[in-house]
Design a protein around this motif. Structure first.
Motif, PDB file in Angstrom:
ATOM      1  N   MET A   1     -16.301  -2.819  -5.821  1.00 47.63           N
ATOM      2  CA  MET A   1     -15.077  -3.286  -5.196  1.00 47.63           C
ATOM      3  C   MET A   1     -15.153  -3.153  -3.669  1.00 47.63           C
ATOM      4  N   ARG A   2     -15.692  -2.031  -3.227  1.00 44.79           N
ATOM      5  CA  ARG A   2     -15.785  -1.832  -1.771  1.00 44.79           C
ATOM      6  C   ARG A   2     -16.623  -2.907  -1.102  1.00 44.79           C
ATOM      7  N   ALA A   3     -17.726  -3.254  -1.749  1.00 41.90           N
ATOM      8  CA  ALA A   3     -18.607  -4.289  -1.191  1.00 41.90           C
ATOM      9  C   ALA A   3     -17.875  -5.627  -1.127  1.00 41.90           C
ATOM     10  N   ARG A   4     -17.109  -5.934  -2.164  1.00 42.83           N
ATOM     11  CA  ARG A   4     -16.337  -7.191  -2.163  1.00 42.83           C
ATOM     12  C   ARG A   4     -15.309  -7.186  -1.043  1.00 42.83           C
ATOM     13  N   ALA A   5     -14.598  -6.087  -0.859  1.00 46.67           N
ATOM     14  CA  ALA A   5     -13.608  -5.981   0.218  1.00 46.67           C
ATOM     15  C   ALA A   5     -14.282  -6.143   1.578  1.00 46.67           C
ATOM     16  N   GLN A  38      -8.564  -1.945  -0.999  1.00 50.64           N
ATOM     17  CA  GLN A  38      -8.505  -1.728  -2.435  1.00 50.64           C
ATOM     18  C   GLN A  38      -7.335  -0.797  -2.748  1.00 50.64           C
ATOM     19  N   ILE A  39      -6.477  -1.259  -3.654  1.00 51.38           N
ATOM     20  CA  ILE A  39      -5.378  -0.442  -4.176  1.00 51.38           C
ATOM     21  C   ILE A  39      -5.512  -0.519  -5.692  1.00 51.38           C
ATOM     22  N   GLY A  40      -5.851   0.600  -6.298  1.00 45.22           N
ATOM     23  CA  GLY A  40      -6.129   0.567  -7.732  1.00 45.22           C
ATOM     24  C   GLY A  40      -7.323  -0.338  -7.992  1.00 45.22           C
ATOM     25  N   ARG A  71      -0.857  -8.636 -11.193  1.00 47.80           N
ATOM     26  CA  ARG A  71      -1.222  -7.811 -10.037  1.00 47.80           C
ATOM     27  C   ARG A  71       0.017  -7.376  -9.266  1.00 47.80           C
ATOM     28  N   ASP A  72       0.917  -8.335  -9.008  1.00 47.88           N
ATOM     29  CA  ASP A  72       2.152  -8.030  -8.285  1.00 47.88           C
ATOM     30  C   ASP A  72       3.004  -7.022  -9.046  1.00 47.88           C
ATOM     31  N   ALA A  73       3.108  -7.201 -10.357  1.00 48.50           N
ATOM     32  CA  ALA A  73       3.904  -6.270 -11.177  1.00 48.50           C
ATOM     33  C   ALA A  73       3.327  -4.856 -11.086  1.00 48.50           C
ATOM     34  N   TRP A  74       2.004  -4.745 -11.120  1.00 50.15           N
ATOM     35  CA  TRP A  74       1.380  -3.428 -11.018  1.00 50.15           C
ATOM     36  C   TRP A  74       1.638  -2.812  -9.646  1.00 50.15           C
ATOM     37  N   LEU A  75       1.474  -3.606  -8.593  1.00 52.89           N
ATOM     38  CA  LEU A  75       1.707  -3.092  -7.237  1.00 52.89           C
ATOM     39  C   LEU A  75       3.157  -2.652  -7.045  1.00 52.89           C
TER      40      LEU A  75
END
Length: 120
Positions: A1-5, A38-40, A71-75
Motif C-alpha cells: 500500500m505504501r508503494a502505491r501511495a 493510507q487510512i486503514g 470506502r466512504d461508509a468505513w471512513l
C-alpha cells in the motif's frame, strides 16, 4: 500500500496537482493537509488530520461507484468527513472549491457537522 501511495504522489492528475497547490504547506488557512495517505486499507487523496476531513478529487470513473460507497461508509465510521469534488469542478471553478473547503474547515457550526452526510 505504501508503494502505491508513493507512486500516486509522484504521478498526480491535473486536478490533484491544482488542489494540492491550494492545500500544501498550510497555505489554506494554516490547516495541515497530507496527500495520498493510507487510512486503514484505503488511500485517500488528501486529509486534514486535525479536522478529520478527507478531500477527494474524482474523475468520471467514480460516478455511482460501489467501492467508493463502501470506502466512504468505513471512513465515516472512523470519524472522518468526506468532501468529493469532480475533477472538472476543481479545474473550472477553483474559487467555489476553495469556498466549500473553507466552510468545511471553519464555517460549519457543530450542529451542521453532526448532520453532515457524505457528499458527492
Amino acid at each position: 500500500m505504501r508503494a502505491r501511495a508513493r507512486t500516486m504522489r509522484k504521478e498526480p492528475t491535473e486536478a490533484e496537482r491544482k488542489l494540492w497547490h491550494l492545500l500544501r504547506d498550510r497555505r489554506f488557512s494554516g490547516f495541515k493537509f497530507r496527500r495520498q495517505v493510507q487510512i486503514g486499507r484505503y488511500i485517500v487523496d488528501f486529509v486534514c488530520p486535525a479536522k478529520r476531513l478527507v478531500v477527494e478529487a474524482d474523475g468520471g470513473q467514480h460516478a455511482e461507484s460501489a467501492y467508493d460507497a463502501e470506502r466512504d461508509a468505513w471512513l465515516v465510521a472512523q470519524g472522518f468527513r468526506i468532501r468529493r469534488f469532480w475533477n472538472t469542478d476543481i479545474l473550472a471553478r477553483p474559487d467555489e472549491v476553495r469556498d466549500t473547503l473553507w466552510h468545511d474547515l471553519e464555517g460549519a457550526t457543530i450542529h451542521e457537522l453532526d448532520a453532515w452526510d457524505v457528499e458527492r
